[in-house]
Design a protein around this motif. Sequence first.
Motif, PDB file in Angstrom:
ATOM      1  N   MET A   1       0.819  -1.212   0.000  1.00  0.00           N
ATOM      2  CA  MET A   1       0.000   0.000   0.000  1.00  0.00           C
ATOM      3  C   MET A   1       0.863   1.276   0.000  1.00  0.00           C
ATOM      4  O   MET A   1       0.479   2.277  -0.572  1.00  0.00           O
ATOM      5  CB  MET A   1      -0.928  -0.007   1.212  1.00  0.00           C
ATOM      6  N   LEU A   2       2.017   1.208   0.656  1.00  0.00           N
ATOM      7  CA  LEU A   2       2.907   2.376   0.620  1.00  0.00           C
ATOM      8  C   LEU A   2       3.424   2.642  -0.788  1.00  0.00           C
ATOM      9  O   LEU A   2       3.637   3.791  -1.173  1.00  0.00           O
ATOM     10  CB  LEU A   2       4.082   2.185   1.588  1.00  0.00           C
ATOM     11  N   ASP A   3       3.633   1.572  -1.564  1.00  0.00           N
ATOM     12  CA  ASP A   3       4.047   1.755  -2.951  1.00  0.00           C
ATOM     13  C   ASP A   3       3.001   2.580  -3.704  1.00  0.00           C
ATOM     14  O   ASP A   3       3.337   3.536  -4.422  1.00  0.00           O
ATOM     15  CB  ASP A   3       4.232   0.400  -3.644  1.00  0.00           C
ATOM     16  N   GLN A   4       1.728   2.225  -3.532  1.00  0.00           N
ATOM     17  CA  GLN A   4       0.650   2.964  -4.200  1.00  0.00           C
ATOM     18  C   GLN A   4       0.594   4.411  -3.721  1.00  0.00           C
ATOM     19  O   GLN A   4       0.319   5.327  -4.505  1.00  0.00           O
ATOM     20  CB  GLN A   4      -0.686   2.274  -3.941  1.00  0.00           C
ATOM     21  N   TYR A   5       0.856   4.612  -2.429  1.00  0.00           N
ATOM     22  CA  TYR A   5       0.832   5.959  -1.864  1.00  0.00           C
ATOM     23  C   TYR A   5       1.875   6.855  -2.537  1.00  0.00           C
ATOM     24  O   TYR A   5       1.546   7.941  -3.041  1.00  0.00           O
ATOM     25  CB  TYR A   5       1.087   5.876  -0.356  1.00  0.00           C
ATOM     26  N   PHE A   6       3.128   6.413  -2.565  1.00  0.00           N
ATOM     27  CA  PHE A   6       4.180   7.245  -3.148  1.00  0.00           C
ATOM     28  C   PHE A   6       4.013   7.392  -4.667  1.00  0.00           C
ATOM     29  O   PHE A   6       4.298   8.461  -5.229  1.00  0.00           O
ATOM     30  CB  PHE A   6       5.550   6.666  -2.817  1.00  0.00           C
ATOM     31  N   GLU A   7       3.554   6.335  -5.326  1.00  0.00           N
ATOM     32  CA  GLU A   7       3.311   6.425  -6.767  1.00  0.00           C
ATOM     33  C   GLU A   7       2.230   7.455  -7.077  1.00  0.00           C
ATOM     34  O   GLU A   7       2.335   8.216  -8.046  1.00  0.00           O
ATOM     35  CB  GLU A   7       2.908   5.048  -7.313  1.00  0.00           C
ATOM     36  N   THR A   8       1.194   7.494  -6.229  1.00  0.00           N
ATOM     37  CA  THR A   8       0.122   8.474  -6.417  1.00  0.00           C
ATOM     38  C   THR A   8       0.646   9.895  -6.233  1.00  0.00           C
ATOM     39  O   THR A   8       0.290  10.813  -6.989  1.00  0.00           O
ATOM     40  CB  THR A   8      -1.024   8.214  -5.428  1.00  0.00           C
ATOM     41  N   LEU A   9       1.512  10.103  -5.245  1.00  0.00           N
ATOM     42  CA  LEU A   9       2.084  11.436  -5.033  1.00  0.00           C
ATOM     43  C   LEU A   9       2.902  11.877  -6.240  1.00  0.00           C
ATOM     44  O   LEU A   9       2.869  13.053  -6.630  1.00  0.00           O
ATOM     45  CB  LEU A   9       2.960  11.439  -3.781  1.00  0.00           C
ATOM     46  N   ASP A  10       3.647  10.953  -6.843  1.00  0.00           N
ATOM     47  CA  ASP A  10       4.448  11.321  -8.004  1.00  0.00           C
ATOM     48  C   ASP A  10       3.576  11.664  -9.215  1.00  0.00           C
ATOM     49  O   ASP A  10       3.977  12.462 -10.072  1.00  0.00           O
ATOM     50  CB  ASP A  10       5.408  10.186  -8.360  1.00  0.00           C
ATOM     51  N   TRP A  11       2.378  11.091  -9.270  1.00  0.00           N
ATOM     52  CA  TRP A  11       1.465  11.403 -10.364  1.00  0.00           C
ATOM     53  C   TRP A  11       0.838  12.780 -10.188  1.00  0.00           C
ATOM     54  O   TRP A  11       0.209  13.304 -11.104  1.00  0.00           O
ATOM     55  CB  TRP A  11       0.366  10.346 -10.463  1.00  0.00           C
ATOM     56  N   ALA A  12       0.999  13.388  -9.010  1.00  0.00           N
ATOM     57  CA  ALA A  12       0.395  14.699  -8.755  1.00  0.00           C
ATOM     58  C   ALA A  12       0.918  15.765  -9.701  1.00  0.00           C
ATOM     59  O   ALA A  12       0.266  16.796  -9.901  1.00  0.00           O
ATOM     60  CB  ALA A  12       0.636  15.116  -7.308  1.00  0.00           C
ATOM     61  N   ASP A  13       2.098  15.555 -10.299  1.00  0.00           N
ATOM     62  CA  ASP A  13       2.628  16.503 -11.280  1.00  0.00           C
ATOM     63  C   ASP A  13       1.706  16.632 -12.497  1.00  0.00           C
ATOM     64  O   ASP A  13       1.744  17.627 -13.214  1.00  0.00           O
ATOM     65  CB  ASP A  13       4.015  16.074 -11.754  1.00  0.00           C
ATOM     66  N   GLY A  15      -1.490  16.851 -12.341  1.00  0.00           N
ATOM     67  CA  GLY A  15      -2.690  17.607 -11.994  1.00  0.00           C
ATOM     68  C   GLY A  15      -3.262  17.178 -10.665  1.00  0.00           C
ATOM     69  O   GLY A  15      -3.063  16.032 -10.234  1.00  0.00           O
ATOM     70  N   PRO A  16      -3.980  18.090  -9.985  1.00  0.00           N
ATOM     71  CA  PRO A  16      -4.535  17.805  -8.656  1.00  0.00           C
ATOM     72  C   PRO A  16      -5.446  16.589  -8.624  1.00  0.00           C
ATOM     73  O   PRO A  16      -5.555  15.906  -7.598  1.00  0.00           O
ATOM     74  CB  PRO A  16      -5.312  19.088  -8.312  1.00  0.00           C
ATOM     75  N   SER A  17      -6.122  16.291  -9.743  1.00  0.00           N
ATOM     76  CA  SER A  17      -7.055  15.165  -9.756  1.00  0.00           C
ATOM     77  C   SER A  17      -6.351  13.834  -9.544  1.00  0.00           C
ATOM     78  O   SER A  17      -6.994  12.850  -9.153  1.00  0.00           O
ATOM     79  CB  SER A  17      -7.827  15.139 -11.074  1.00  0.00           C
ATOM     80  N   ALA A  18      -5.041  13.803  -9.805  1.00  0.00           N
ATOM     81  CA  ALA A  18      -4.307  12.549  -9.611  1.00  0.00           C
ATOM     82  C   ALA A  18      -4.342  12.102  -8.163  1.00  0.00           C
ATOM     83  O   ALA A  18      -4.266  10.898  -7.872  1.00  0.00           O
ATOM     84  CB  ALA A  18      -2.863  12.720 -10.083  1.00  0.00           C
ATOM     85  N   LEU A  19      -4.466  13.057  -7.240  1.00  0.00           N
ATOM     86  CA  LEU A  19      -4.485  12.721  -5.825  1.00  0.00           C
ATOM     87  C   LEU A  19      -5.801  12.084  -5.385  1.00  0.00           C
ATOM     88  O   LEU A  19      -5.910  11.616  -4.245  1.00  0.00           O
ATOM     89  CB  LEU A  19      -4.205  13.962  -4.980  1.00  0.00           C
ATOM     90  N   GLU A  20      -6.798  12.051  -6.274  1.00  0.00           N
ATOM     91  CA  GLU A  20      -8.043  11.362  -5.952  1.00  0.00           C
ATOM     92  C   GLU A  20      -7.792   9.881  -5.689  1.00  0.00           C
ATOM     93  O   GLU A  20      -8.569   9.219  -5.006  1.00  0.00           O
ATOM     94  CB  GLU A  20      -9.053  11.529  -7.084  1.00  0.00           C
ATOM     95  N   GLY A  21      -6.680   9.372  -6.210  1.00  0.00           N
ATOM     96  CA  GLY A  21      -6.332   7.977  -5.974  1.00  0.00           C
ATOM     97  C   GLY A  21      -6.070   7.670  -4.513  1.00  0.00           C
ATOM     98  O   GLY A  21      -6.108   6.510  -4.088  1.00  0.00           O
ATOM     99  N   LEU A  22      -5.817   8.718  -3.709  1.00  0.00           N
ATOM    100  CA  LEU A  22      -5.592   8.517  -2.279  1.00  0.00           C
ATOM    101  C   LEU A  22      -6.852   8.025  -1.573  1.00  0.00           C
ATOM    102  O   LEU A  22      -6.770   7.457  -0.481  1.00  0.00           O
ATOM    103  CB  LEU A  22      -5.108   9.818  -1.632  1.00  0.00           C
ATOM    104  N   ARG A  23      -8.021   8.214  -2.194  1.00  0.00           N
ATOM    105  CA  ARG A  23      -9.266   7.748  -1.574  1.00  0.00           C
ATOM    106  C   ARG A  23      -9.287   6.223  -1.439  1.00  0.00           C
ATOM    107  O   ARG A  23      -9.922   5.683  -0.520  1.00  0.00           O
ATOM    108  CB  ARG A  23     -10.474   8.211  -2.391  1.00  0.00           C
ATOM    109  N   ASP A  24      -8.631   5.549  -2.356  1.00  0.00           N
ATOM    110  CA  ASP A  24      -8.582   4.089  -2.294  1.00  0.00           C
ATOM    111  C   ASP A  24      -7.445   3.583  -1.408  1.00  0.00           C
ATOM    112  O   ASP A  24      -7.331   2.382  -1.165  1.00  0.00           O
ATOM    113  CB  ASP A  24      -8.400   3.505  -3.698  1.00  0.00           C
ATOM    114  N   ILE A  25      -6.606   4.508  -0.936  1.00  0.00           N
ATOM    115  CA  ILE A  25      -5.438   4.136  -0.137  1.00  0.00           C
ATOM    116  C   ILE A  25      -5.664   4.420   1.334  1.00  0.00           C
ATOM    117  O   ILE A  25      -5.283   3.628   2.203  1.00  0.00           O
ATOM    118  CB  ILE A  25      -4.196   4.889  -0.653  1.00  0.00           C
TER     119      ILE A  25
END
Length: 238
Positions: A1-13, A15-25
């Motif tokens: 799950m931490l892998d998904q967390y950091f990968e999601t943060l890197d996708w934030a570049d 656009g802000p909508s990329a952080l919506e993936g944190l809802r599943d984390i």
Amino acid sequence: MLDQYFETLDWADHGPSALEGLRDIFAEDVLLMHAGEMVQGREHAINFHRDQTARWKESNHHWTTSIQADGSITGKWSQAGLDLQGNGCSGSGHVTATLNSDGRISQLHLTLTGGSDRARLLIAKHLEVWMTPDATARAKAMEDIYTEDITIMEPEDVFVGRETISDYIDVVQRKAPPLSALLVSHSQNKEYIHWSWNFGFPGNKTALGSEVLHLKGDLIEKIVIFSDDTDIFTEGTR
């Protein structure tokens, strides 16, 4: 799950909508502790990361993780990139994550132990002291950031020495624990750091204020607190 967390943060570049993936984390009631700051709840955690990523022009994370016997995930993390002015910046530390029965992160703790912003690093270590519940671990953390005769000057009280301050922290954690702790701004002038904060407490109470930290080398020698809301976070300790 931490892998998904950091990968999601890197996708934030992208656009802000990329952080919506944190809802599943994140679990709905996730407790996030990040470089001394703290928020509770999924929406607050997502908004916190939106604010954090907005301060970077671009960045990338690197991390290593391992699963412990109790099921928690621990590791090391680092982040490097450019700030909004195009200057290089970096940070690094340790990370611990606890998962709930659904496999989502219910508690996430990232410490800051190194980085390009010295003032931010010292503030993080200072806040970690107040976040640490175990007195033995806290004593070690205090040695790493406070001088032996550390002095804290509140508007109504003065506390001197690591042991005295540690006893006071015990009282604060028991009677007036904050629900959130956010750093608003910070700056450094030689051996002085000025930073502003926003703390949230039960009953929708908010305390705003600032501190001046006087340094002796890489240790804090004196903390002077300024706030018109001190009754909110001290009334439960008296």
